[in-house]
Design a protein around this motif. Structure first.
Motif, mmCIF file in Angstrom:
data_model
loop_
_atom_site.group_PDB
_atom_site.id
_atom_site.type_symbol
_atom_site.label_atom_id
_atom_site.label_comp_id
_atom_site.label_asym_id
_atom_site.label_seq_id
_atom_site.Cartn_x
_atom_site.Cartn_y
_atom_site.Cartn_z
ATOM 1 N N CYS A 55 0.766 -1.176 0.043
ATOM 2 C CA CYS A 55 -0.078 -0.013 -0.023
ATOM 3 C C CYS A 55 0.964 1.266 -0.042
ATOM 4 O O CYS A 55 1.828 1.479 0.698
ATOM 5 N N TRP A 93 0.201 4.437 0.892
ATOM 6 C CA TRP A 93 -0.157 5.584 1.530
ATOM 7 C C TRP A 93 0.683 5.839 2.852
ATOM 8 O O TRP A 93 1.548 5.007 3.161
ATOM 9 N N CYS A 145 -0.055 6.533 6.234
ATOM 10 C CA CYS A 145 -0.612 6.487 7.525
ATOM 11 C C CYS A 145 0.655 6.234 8.596
ATOM 12 O O CYS A 145 1.330 5.197 8.584
ATOM 13 N N PHE A 169 0.786 5.065 11.464
ATOM 14 C CA PHE A 169 0.921 3.933 12.484
ATOM 15 C C PHE A 169 1.025 2.676 11.836
ATOM 16 O O PHE A 169 1.269 1.499 12.330
ATOM 17 N N CYS A 170 1.263 2.602 10.440
ATOM 18 C CA CYS A 170 1.170 1.468 9.774
ATOM 19 C C CYS A 170 2.685 1.356 9.273
ATOM 20 O O CYS A 170 3.340 2.061 8.573
ATOM 21 N N ILE A 192 2.939 -1.413 6.662
ATOM 22 C CA ILE A 192 2.868 -2.174 5.552
ATOM 23 C C ILE A 192 3.630 -1.361 4.373
ATOM 24 O O ILE A 192 4.358 -1.983 3.472
ATOM 25 N N PRO A 193 3.746 -0.072 4.153
ATOM 26 C CA PRO A 193 4.267 0.711 3.329
ATOM 27 C C PRO A 193 5.699 0.465 3.412
ATOM 28 O O PRO A 193 6.693 0.466 2.506
ATOM 29 N N ARG A 196 -9.498 1.235 0.963
ATOM 30 C CA ARG A 196 -9.440 2.710 1.367
ATOM 31 C C ARG A 196 -10.622 3.215 0.950
ATOM 32 O O ARG A 196 -11.229 2.930 0.121
ATOM 33 N N LYS A 222 -3.879 10.108 7.548
ATOM 34 C CA LYS A 222 -4.689 9.175 6.899
ATOM 35 C C LYS A 222 -5.191 9.419 5.539
ATOM 36 O O LYS A 222 -5.379 8.678 4.784
HETATM 37 S S1 SF4 Z 1 -3.473 1.797 7.030
HETATM 38 FE FE1 SF4 Z 1 -4.202 0.962 5.279
HETATM 39 S S2 SF4 Z 1 -4.056 2.870 3.687
HETATM 40 FE FE2 SF4 Z 1 -2.648 3.309 5.622
HETATM 41 S S3 SF4 Z 1 -0.887 2.785 4.935
HETATM 42 FE FE3 SF4 Z 1 -1.606 0.944 5.938
HETATM 43 S S4 SF4 Z 1 -2.480 -0.468 4.306
HETATM 44 FE FE4 SF4 Z 1 -2.269 1.737 3.582
#
Ligand code: SF4
Ligand code: B12
Length: 537
Positions: free
Chosen positions: A227, A229, A231, A233-234, A236-237, A302, A339
């Motif tokens: 992903c 984006w 954010c 707290f995430c 994944i990126p 999203r 977000k």
């Molecule tokens: S919270 Fe969802 S939209 Fe935001 S970076 Fe993580 S996966 Fe992507």
């Protein structure tokens, strides 16, 4: 000495999926028709993907999942002694399963000095150097996608320096090999090996992770990774280098057909953002409809997705659930979390999904964010009530190493990489700009009561339909209990059915797993005695 096969020779690999107790103490009461143990939960698609890759290359692979009550650690150890695999790979997702991975790795190492041990998964990837330092008994910490990496590693275990993406030690010095280039050709890999574990999965986690709400044979699928984006707290990126990659629609439709033949009735996509590319979604839906696949499926995405005009096509292709990361009903909090979405976008997406006939539209919310006030929290619950959501979850915001929020906390002196990297923190425990845990919990309980009252008064038909669906899984008594639970105050335990279906937050088990991440290294092995995975009893 354990046998190391020469390059290109078949080897035997064990892959173990480590879970923390709240995610594996879930055996269903009955066995499946095929005799397999039925487990409520998500299958371990990470090791299943790797098993398929290894087997196609001619290697032997044996999988263990800690959700299986018949394979506690001691059974796995016996099997290691008996079958003598060349490599044992331990796969785990997150901070809370890391202590259990460490404990098992140390048990295996204590039982055998020679077997090669590898760690992999998101947490291991993002903390590879620190993990290797803390767990010298683990030979290889594997970073990022595992498919090609594992093939390379089993061929070159004696020359790990040549395997990109591996962190290892050379004469006591930790070596962090270069990253692997991000794999964009995901179609090259076989479908996950879902049939080799002696387990059948059913999903029944209505409020926590509602998935598809079906009692059919259940599995997960991954059609895209990553992903882009930001954010805060995430992670994944970071895990995916800010990129999004996908399988082709045809490959996805082929897997659906394959699953239908195997008798699966419900599939949940573990994609981070399924709704990113409209043309791909359109082609997948068309493929499913044209080939007559009837599997019900669910996905996450999203709210600002440009694929919303395809919600009707998704519903027609048996998409039953869409889960949105709503996070907050306060624009100020959304902006603080970076977000990059507006409240109006949330309303538009939820309404579009419901109008398109998606049966279950779920909202993920967080509470306890930095800077969030009691008014912000109230606004969140009022927003959740007004939205046409069928289900929702309000989790406490946590901070994970590797995320932008973690970096900010380092700069603000709230955490340090050295002392805290492996610890599970709710933000409110360390950030003075968050509300206190007590205020968050009280406001959340009051907010939930308002949400239930509002839903019953304003969306009685939608609520009744959802309850009818719950009744397929749970006794009437438990459904009624679920409804009145927010009004009962603290201190009421869950009913047995709730425990099985994880309808409510497993506060005790979650806290236990979180607390374990804070234990000093010396006490960790002794903690094993408290863990239900230590033995089958
Ligand atoms: S919270 Fe969802 S939209 Fe935001 S970076 Fe993580 S996966 Fe992507
Ligand atoms: C589905 C999911 C769940 C599911 C089920 C997972 C399961 N049993 O398989 C549920 C809902 C149960 C869940 C629970 C939790 N989750 Co979760 N979950 C995910 C999600 C969305 C997808 C995971 C997945 O299936 N990926 C697909 C498979 C194919 O990928 P994979 O497992 O990573 O495996 C690949 C590589 O990592 C590698 N690999 C993996 N293992 C190994 C081993 C070896 C030896 C090798 C060589 C390679 C290798 O190869 C694989 C193929 O390329 C991820 C997000 C993400 N994108 O990863 C979050 C994520 C992993 N979860 C996360 C969190 C926080 C949690 C919870 C703690 C939430 C909570 N507070 O309760 C719990 C803890 C679970 C636990 N500890 O057991 C975080 C982890 C953050 C962190 N740094 O710790 C993530 C990254 C989401 C996020 N950004 O917040 N989760």
């Amino acid at each position: 000495m354990w046998p190391i096969a020469p390059e290109g020779m078949p080897v035997r690999v064990f892959l173990i999926h480590i879970r923390d107790p709240q995610f594996y103490a879930l055996p269903a009461a009955t066995r499946a028709k095929n005799g397999k143990i039925r487990v409520m939960g998500f299958p371990p698609i990470g090791i299943m993907s790797l098993s398929a890759v290894l087997k196609r290359a001619g290697h032997e692979c044996v999988m263990f999942d800690q959700a299986n009550p018949e394979t506690p650690n001691e059974v796995i150890m016996d099997e290691i002694r008996r079958q003598r695999p060349a490599l044992v790979g331990l796969s785990f997702l997150s901070t809370t399963s890391y202590p259990y991975a460490k404990i098992l790795a140390r048990q295996i190492r204590a039982a055998d000095r020679h077997v090669r041990l590898a760690f992999g998964g998101v947490f291991a990837t993002l903390n590879a150097m620190l993990v290797k330092q803390q767990c010298p008994e683990v030979d290889f910490v594997c970073r990022g996608d595992g498919e090609q990496l594992l093939l390379d590693l089993v061929d070159r275990m004696d020359d790990p320096g040549s395997v990109a993406g591996v962190t290892w030690a050379n004469h006591g010095k930790i070596v962090h090999n270069p990253n692997r280039p991000l794999d964009r050709n995901l179609d090259q890999w076989p479908f996950p090996d879902r049939e080799s574990l002696p387990l059948d999965f059913v999903e029944s986690m209505p409020l926590d992770v509602p998935a598809v709400l079906s009692m059919d044979r259940f599995t997960t699928m991954q059609t895209s990774r990553g992903c882009p984006w930001p954010c805060v707290f995430c992670d994944i990126p970071i895990f995916n280098e800010g990129k999004w990659r996908s399988r082709s629609p045809q490959h996805v439709v082929d897997e659906f057909n394959h699953l239908q033949q195997l008798g699966y009735g419900a599939v949940y996509f573990v994609d981070d953002h399924f709704l990113l590319q409209p043309t791909r979604i359109e082609a997948i839906c068309k493929g499913i409809t044209d080939t007559g696949v009837t599997i019900q499926w669910g996905c996450e995405g999203r709210v600002d997705s440009s694929a919303q005009h395809l919600f009707p096509a998704m519903a027609k292709a048996h998409c039953r659930t869409i889960m949105f990361g709503v996070e907050s009903g306060s624009q100020a909090v959304l902006d603080r979390l970076k977000k990059e979405q507006t409240l109006a976008e949330v309303e538009t997406a939820v309404t579009a999904a419901k109008q398109a006939g998606i049966e279950i539209v779920h909202g993920f919310f967080v509470v306890g964010s930095p800077g969030e006030t009691v008014e912000d929290m109230r606004a969140t619950f009022d927003f959740a009530a007004r939205l046409r959501l069928d289900t929702f979850a309000f989790n406490r915001l946590c901070v994970y190493r590797g995320t932008p929020l973690w970096q900010e906390y380092i700069q603000r002196g709230l955490v340090t990489d050295d002392a805290d990297w492996y610890k599970y923190f709710k933000c409110s425990e360390i950030d003075p700009t968050c509300l206190s845990g007590e205020v968050i919990n009280t406001t959340r309980a009051a907010g939930l009561r308002r949400v239930f009252r509002y839903k019953l008064a304003h969306y009685p038909i939608q609520t009744a339909r959802l309850l009818r669906r719950f009744l397929r899984h749970m006794s009437l008594r438990d459904v009624l209990y679920l409804l009145v639970k927010p009004f009962l105050g603290n201190g009421r335990g869950a009913t047995p059915n709730e425990v099985l279906s994880r309808t409510v937050d497993h506060a005790t088990l979650k806290d236990m797993a979180a607390e374990l991440t804070h234990r000093p290294e010396v006490g960790l092995d002794r903690s094993m005695g408290d863990s239900p995975m230590a033995s089958s009893t």
